[in-house]
Design a protein around this motif. Structure first.
Motif: not given
Length: 242
Positions: A32-35, A52-57, A67-69, A81-85
């Motif tokens: 995942g990425g950096t919030p 994956g997913a995008v987590q949002t607060l 998230l998918r193609a 927001h934070r991406l999860v792979n």
């Protein structure tokens, strides 16, 4: 006759290609990425590969969007927001106000002691400009993990009904970018404002029976100006000409 011209990328947006980090996270996710949040720019994702997913607060609470193609997702300024792979997640990222994101329109969810002033924050987020690939990986991963821990704390506070930690982060983020606002306004005027003004003038000209701007049509193309850059959420191919 149209007097305002704009030939940048449509809508004065910025485009990049993102391969989301696959390093395991401190809260047990496979990657995942950096919030972080943006203060003046909406951001959109066009998912091209993987899952994956995008987590949002936000002040409304925490959400996780799969998230998918083929998925298109976007969010407005102020959304942490934070991406999860979950595997092979690749995204075409579309950013409002091309030029502002590159000029610092993002603040990572770092601990409060790293948000006290622009110099302290810059030192906390800066990656080494020299060194091996592995050294860059270590630095980028440490920065991400630090921000992720604070993101989890903010999420838990909101869930517990305590809005103050998130509000304090918002205040700190706004104060950090305040010295940049004059430069941001210049970039906005030369980009998004110029694009919108050109459309206004073209509509007025067409309404008056003047199609002369059509004779000035042109085509532009280009490739990435940087590839594989260590970004907040993953490795980036950057298109500055956008």
């Amino acid at each position: 006759m149209v007097t305002t011209a704009y030939d940048g990328f449509p809508g004065a947006v910025a485009v990049s290609r993102l391969t989301v980090y696959d390093w395991p996270t401190v809260d047990g996710r496979p990657g995942g990425g950096t919030p972080h949040l943006h203060l003046t720019c909406s951001e959109g994702y066009v998912v091209t590969d993987g899952e994956g997913a995008v987590q949002t607060l936000t002040t409304s609470g925490f959400e996780e969007t799969p998230l998918r193609a083929g998925t298109v997702a976007w969010f407005t300024p102020g959304t942490i927001h934070r991406l999860v792979n979950h595997g092979g997640l690749r995204i075409t990222v579309v950013m409002q106000n091309s030029g502002l994101p590159e000029a610092g329109d993002a603040v990572l969810t770092l601990p409060p002691d790293r948000l006290t002033d622009p110099e302290t924050y810059a030192a906390a987020v800066r990656l080494p400009t020299a060194g091996s690939e592995q050294e860059l990986v270590v630095a980028a991963r440490a920065r991400r993990d630090l921000a992720t821990r604070r993101f989890v704390e903010l999420r838990e506070a909101v869930a517990a009904g305590d809005p103050e930690p998130l509000a304090a982060f918002h205040r700190a983020a706004a104060e950090l970018v305040r010295p940049r606002l004059a430069e941001w306004e210049r970039r906005w005027r030369e980009g998004a404002h110029a694009a919108a003004t050109a459309t206004r003038d073209q509509l007025a000209a067409l309404g008056g029976g003047d199609p002369s701007h059509l004779a000035a049509a042109r085509t532009r193309a280009g490739g990435p100006t940087a590839t594989g850059r260590f970004g907040m959420c993953g490795r980036l191919d950057v298109y500055h000409d956008a």
